[in-house]
Scaffold this active site. Structure first.
Site, PDB file in Angstrom:
ATOM      1  N   SER A 170       0.830  -1.222   0.000  1.00 50.07           N
ATOM      2  CA  SER A 170       0.000   0.000   0.000  1.00 50.07           C
ATOM      3  C   SER A 170       0.857   1.263   0.000  1.00 50.07           C
ATOM      4  O   SER A 170       0.553   2.235  -0.717  1.00 50.07           O
ATOM      5  CB  SER A 170      -0.964   0.011   1.186  1.00 50.07           C
ATOM      6  OG  SER A 170      -0.294  -0.224   2.403  1.00 50.07           O
ATOM      7  N   HIS A 214      -1.967  -8.867   1.931  1.00 51.08           N
ATOM      8  CA  HIS A 214      -1.652  -7.596   2.617  1.00 51.08           C
ATOM      9  C   HIS A 214      -2.808  -7.304   3.593  1.00 51.08           C
ATOM     10  O   HIS A 214      -3.100  -8.112   4.462  1.00 51.08           O
ATOM     11  CB  HIS A 214      -1.435  -6.524   1.542  1.00 51.08           C
ATOM     12  CG  HIS A 214      -0.864  -5.226   2.039  1.00 51.08           C
ATOM     13  ND1 HIS A 214      -0.219  -5.085   3.237  1.00 51.08           N
ATOM     14  CD2 HIS A 214      -0.841  -3.982   1.472  1.00 51.08           C
ATOM     15  CE1 HIS A 214       0.168  -3.825   3.399  1.00 51.08           C
ATOM     16  NE2 HIS A 214      -0.206  -3.138   2.335  1.00 51.08           N
ATOM     17  N   HIS A 232       5.766 -12.731   7.271  1.00 52.11           N
ATOM     18  CA  HIS A 232       5.989 -11.336   6.862  1.00 52.11           C
ATOM     19  C   HIS A 232       7.173 -11.277   5.915  1.00 52.11           C
ATOM     20  O   HIS A 232       8.107 -12.066   6.036  1.00 52.11           O
ATOM     21  CB  HIS A 232       6.248 -10.429   8.074  1.00 52.11           C
ATOM     22  CG  HIS A 232       6.007  -8.991   7.772  1.00 52.11           C
ATOM     23  ND1 HIS A 232       6.974  -8.174   7.235  1.00 52.11           N
ATOM     24  CD2 HIS A 232       4.888  -8.238   7.882  1.00 52.11           C
ATOM     25  CE1 HIS A 232       6.460  -6.975   7.058  1.00 52.11           C
ATOM     26  NE2 HIS A 232       5.195  -6.978   7.427  1.00 52.11           N
ATOM     27  N   ARG A 250       3.045  -4.903  16.729  1.00 49.52           N
ATOM     28  CA  ARG A 250       1.641  -4.467  16.590  1.00 49.52           C
ATOM     29  C   ARG A 250       0.710  -5.575  17.084  1.00 49.52           C
ATOM     30  O   ARG A 250      -0.372  -5.300  17.595  1.00 49.52           O
ATOM     31  CB  ARG A 250       1.348  -4.106  15.127  1.00 49.52           C
ATOM     32  CG  ARG A 250       2.267  -3.009  14.576  1.00 49.52           C
ATOM     33  CD  ARG A 250       2.077  -2.786  13.093  1.00 49.52           C
ATOM     34  NE  ARG A 250       2.388  -3.972  12.294  1.00 49.52           N
ATOM     35  CZ  ARG A 250       2.221  -4.080  10.996  1.00 49.52           C
ATOM     36  NH1 ARG A 250       1.722  -3.061  10.311  1.00 49.52           N
ATOM     37  NH2 ARG A 250       2.537  -5.188  10.336  1.00 49.52           N
ATOM     38  N   ASP A 276      -2.278  -8.523  11.579  1.00 55.01           N
ATOM     39  CA  ASP A 276      -3.620  -8.976  11.219  1.00 55.01           C
ATOM     40  C   ASP A 276      -4.083 -10.195  12.012  1.00 55.01           C
ATOM     41  O   ASP A 276      -5.269 -10.529  12.002  1.00 55.01           O
ATOM     42  CB  ASP A 276      -3.674  -9.283   9.718  1.00 55.01           C
ATOM     43  CG  ASP A 276      -3.307  -8.059   8.893  1.00 55.01           C
ATOM     44  OD1 ASP A 276      -3.885  -6.999   9.146  1.00 55.01           O
ATOM     45  OD2 ASP A 276      -2.432  -8.166   8.017  1.00 55.01           O
TER      46      ASP A 276
HETATM   47  N1  HAX Z   1       1.178 -19.820   5.644  1.00 54.91           N
HETATM   48  C1  HAX Z   1       1.553 -20.709   4.697  1.00 54.91           C
HETATM   49  N2  HAX Z   1       2.592 -20.516   3.877  1.00 54.91           N
HETATM   50  C2  HAX Z   1       3.303 -19.386   4.037  1.00 54.91           C
HETATM   51  C3  HAX Z   1       2.992 -18.440   5.020  1.00 54.91           C
HETATM   52  C4  HAX Z   1       1.868 -18.678   5.838  1.00 54.91           C
HETATM   53  N3  HAX Z   1       1.464 -17.828   6.764  1.00 54.91           N
HETATM   54  N4  HAX Z   1       3.880 -17.435   4.948  1.00 54.91           N
HETATM   55  C5  HAX Z   1       4.716 -17.734   3.941  1.00 54.91           C
HETATM   56  N5  HAX Z   1       4.355 -18.888   3.380  1.00 54.91           N
HETATM   57  C6  HAX Z   1       4.963 -19.571   2.225  1.00 54.91           C
HETATM   58  C7  HAX Z   1       4.888 -18.668   1.003  1.00 54.91           C
HETATM   59  O1  HAX Z   1       3.612 -18.752   0.404  1.00 54.91           O
HETATM   60  C8  HAX Z   1       6.018 -19.212   0.164  1.00 54.91           C
HETATM   61  O2  HAX Z   1       5.553 -20.421  -0.392  1.00 54.91           O
HETATM   62  P1  HAX Z   1       6.032 -20.900  -1.887  1.00 54.91           P
HETATM   63  O3  HAX Z   1       7.515 -21.007  -1.811  1.00 54.91           O
HETATM   64  O4  HAX Z   1       5.307 -22.181  -2.070  1.00 54.91           O
HETATM   65  O5  HAX Z   1       5.583 -19.819  -2.816  1.00 54.91           O
HETATM   66  C9  HAX Z   1       7.072 -19.588   1.219  1.00 54.91           C
HETATM   67  O6  HAX Z   1       6.342 -19.766   2.451  1.00 54.91           O
HETATM   68  C10 HAX Z   1       8.127 -18.535   1.426  1.00 54.91           C
HETATM   69  O7  HAX Z   1       7.479 -17.316   1.734  1.00 54.91           O
HETATM   70  P2  HAX Z   1       8.207 -16.207   2.640  1.00 54.91           P
HETATM   71  O8  HAX Z   1       9.441 -15.786   1.913  1.00 54.91           O
HETATM   72  O9  HAX Z   1       8.329 -16.681   4.027  1.00 54.91           O
HETATM   73  O10 HAX Z   1       7.118 -15.052   2.653  1.00 54.91           O
HETATM   74  P3  HAX Z   1       6.878 -13.893   1.586  1.00 54.91           P
HETATM   75  O11 HAX Z   1       7.791 -12.775   1.921  1.00 54.91           O
HETATM   76  O12 HAX Z   1       6.909 -14.415   0.199  1.00 54.91           O
HETATM   77  O13 HAX Z   1       5.387 -13.493   1.918  1.00 54.91           O
HETATM   78  C11 HAX Z   1       3.539 -12.958   3.304  1.00 54.91           C
HETATM   79  C12 HAX Z   1       5.051 -12.771   3.058  1.00 54.91           C
HETATM   80  C13 HAX Z   1       3.104 -12.037   4.414  1.00 54.91           C
HETATM   81  C14 HAX Z   1       2.791 -12.596   2.021  1.00 54.91           C
HETATM   82  C15 HAX Z   1       3.300 -14.439   3.675  1.00 54.91           C
HETATM   83  O14 HAX Z   1       3.958 -14.715   4.885  1.00 54.91           O
HETATM   84  C16 HAX Z   1       1.826 -14.773   3.792  1.00 54.91           C
HETATM   85  O15 HAX Z   1       1.208 -15.112   2.772  1.00 54.91           O
HETATM   86  N6  HAX Z   1       1.241 -14.707   5.023  1.00 54.91           N
HETATM   87  C17 HAX Z   1      -0.183 -14.960   5.205  1.00 54.91           C
HETATM   88  C18 HAX Z   1      -1.006 -13.755   4.774  1.00 54.91           C
HETATM   89  C19 HAX Z   1      -0.819 -12.598   5.726  1.00 54.91           C
HETATM   90  O16 HAX Z   1      -0.929 -12.746   6.930  1.00 54.91           O
HETATM   91  N7  HAX Z   1      -0.595 -11.417   5.180  1.00 54.91           N
HETATM   92  C20 HAX Z   1      -0.452 -10.184   5.964  1.00 54.91           C
HETATM   93  C21 HAX Z   1       0.990  -9.743   6.090  1.00 54.91           C
HETATM   94  C22 HAX Z   1       1.161  -8.478   6.888  1.00 54.91           C
HETATM   95  C23 HAX Z   1       0.540  -7.337   6.191  1.00 54.91           C
HETATM   96  O17 HAX Z   1       0.944  -6.880   5.140  1.00 54.91           O
HETATM   97  N8  HAX Z   1      -0.518  -6.870   6.725  1.00 54.91           N
HETATM   98  O18 HAX Z   1      -1.260  -5.975   6.083  1.00 54.91           O
END
Ligand code: HAX
Length: 440
Positions: free
Chosen positions: A241, A271, A318, A327, A377
């Site tokens: 964002s 996000h 994250h 947070r 979140d």
């Molecule tokens: N559950 C399952 N799998 C997860 C995971 C979770 N909570 N977090 C990461 N992973 C997976 C990824 O999907 C990725 O899988 P692939 O290799 O198969 O593609 C792998 O683990 C490596 O990911 P990462 O490097 O640890 O994480 P990223 O930096 O790529 O992504 C995210 C960060 C926040 C998007 C990710 O941790 C996620 O999807 N979390 C769940 C959704 C979430 O809570 N989002 C909110 C984040 C905070 C925010 O922005 N708030 O607004």
């Protein structure tokens, strides 16, 4: 010129000159190197942006202009009898770079109240949307509808000098921040409360007024809203964002266009939408288990099932953080102090705590999730549910109202410093293969 704008100009003028001189004298300084994995995987860890308002540390979490969340909760001005900081104070800090006095925050609250009238056509646009439209879509559309009011766009059309951009960006940003609570509350009451609207009460602070217009007069809800609006305000510049707002703003799209773009990013489930996804995930788990409080074993099994279905566990992980998000901790403290220690309990908040105890080792054991700890979140929806704000599709709108404080303060700085259009280079897999010597 209002006093906050005057102060901003006094702060921004020397910084803008300093940045120019840093670029001139040290423009060739090499900041770091990056890898192919970073290029393919979201540019993580590449410092490619300057954002003045806050900085995220992987271990420690966010600091707004050097102040951590616990410090802000302790030191910043509060509402009469209030215990949580006023988010206006955090905006002041991000914009001016100093802890505000009570008087500064009062001035800012009054300034926002003065600017808070939403033009009627914005409500007409909202009224024309199908009621089923997701609240985040409505929020973004409302911001776009309000773009008719952009002073930046009007000034640009008239040929204003570059030197004046910051001024109109400031005006648009302040007007937007002032009006967003009214818009959010209108979306909420229209969709969930029979279209019966509540007029603002300008004696209230910005966050309390939002709670009031949504229909919540309880002191504790206002207390929660102040904390919520404070902790979601900013998370340095690279999150979707913030980065989107900055990127779109770099084309000199006005603050309405830029902020709406940022909100479309916030509406993604990885996000900001994660706050609604967490509640849906917990409710699905409870439904599958027949209601009540699950056991830790049942939670562990549900997490495994989620992973085995190729889905993410929302609220965990994250892109930058590698520890529990402060947070999240702030919300845990809130639950303990103002709910649990008051002899009340809440099943959802208890489940959030149990998931916190169960999920990290399971996520860690996958060997691929870089951060097994909860983010902001993971907790926010359960607290809102406790106070009867049960319409979880609306939660990201609250996040968006708060996020305006950070991304619009940043946009003011972008224009004051005169950051140019953002245009990173890109490459192709074909060229990468050539570079690393893959010929097949
Ligand atoms: N559950 C399952 N799998 C997860 C995971 C979770 N909570 N977090 C990461 N992973 C997976 C990824 O999907 C990725 O899988 P692939 O290799 O198969 O593609 C792998 O683990 C490596 O990911 P990462 O490097 O640890 O994480 P990223 O930096 O790529 O992504 C995210 C960060 C926040 C998007 C990710 O941790 C996620 O999807 N979390 C769940 C959704 C979430 O809570 N989002 C909110 C984040 C905070 C925010 O922005 N708030 O607004």
């Amino acid at each position: 010129m209002d006093s906050i704008k005057q102060k901003f100009l006094e702060k921004a003028t020397p910084v803008a000159a300093e940045v120019k001189s840093i670029i001139k004298e040290h423009g060739n300084f090499v900041m770091g190197e990056y890898t192919l994995a970073q290029v393919y995987q979201g540019m993580k860890g590449i410092t490619g942006l300057v954002t003045e308002t806050s900085k995220l540390d992987a271990e420690e979490g966010i600091r707004f202009r050097g102040y951590s969340i616990p410090e802000i909760r302790e030191k910043f001005p509060k509402a009469p009898n209030g215990t949580e900081p006023l988010p206006e104070g955090v905006f002041y800090l991000m914009l001016i770079g100093e802890i505000p006095t009570e008087e500064d925050v009062r001035t800012l609250s009054n300034e926002l109240a003065r600017r808070s009238i939403v033009p009627k056509h914005v409500f007409d646009v909202l009224d024309s949307l199908p009621a089923a439209t997701h609240p985040m879509t409505q929020f973004s559309i409302a911001v776009m509808a309000m773009q008719t009011e952009s002073l930046f766009a009007a000034a640009y059309r008239k040929g204003v000098s570059k030197k004046e951009y910051w001024d109109y960006t400031y005006e648009d940003s302040m007007n937007l921040i002032a009006r967003l609570p009214r818009i959010a509350a209108y979306i909420y009451r229209r969709k969930y409360k029979n279209n019966e609207h509540i007029e603002p009460d300008h004696k209230l602070d910005w966050a309390a007024n939002l709670a009031h217009m949504m229909g919540y007069e309880d002191f504790d809800v206002k207390r929660l809203m102040r904390l919520y609006m404070t902790i979601h305000a900013d998370h340095e510049g690279g999150n979707v964002s913030a980065h989107t707002t900055h990127l779109v703003g770099s084309a000199l799209s006005d603050p309405y266009l830029s902020f709406a773009a940022g909100m479309n990013g916030l509406a993604g489930p990885l996000h900001g939408l994660a706050n609604q996804e967490v509640i849906i995930w917990i409710m699905n788990m409870r439904e599958e288990l027949g209601g009540g409080l699950p056991t830790k074993e049942q939670i562990a099994a549900f997490i495994q099932k989620t992973l085995s279905e190729g889905k993410v566990v929302p609220g965990y992980g994250h892109a930058v953080l590698r520890k529990t998000d402060p947070r999240f901790t702030a919300q845990q403290n809130f639950y303990k102090k103002y709910i649990k220690d008051q002899g009340k309990s809440n099943d959802l908040c208890e489940i959030v705590q149990m998931v916190y105890e169960v999920a990290p080792p399971i996520l860690e054991a996958t060997g691929k999730i870089k951060n097994p700890w909860p983010n902001v979140d993971a907790h926010s929806g359960a607290l809102l549910m406790h106070f009867d704000i049960k319409e979880f599709e609306f939660y990201t709108v609250l996040f968006g109202v708060s996020r305006a404080l950070g991304v619009l303060a940043s946009l003011c700085w972008d224009r004051a410093i005169g950051h140019p259009i953002e245009r990173p280079g890109s490459t192709t897999t074909e060229l990468i293969k050539k570079k690393i010597g893959i010929t097949a």
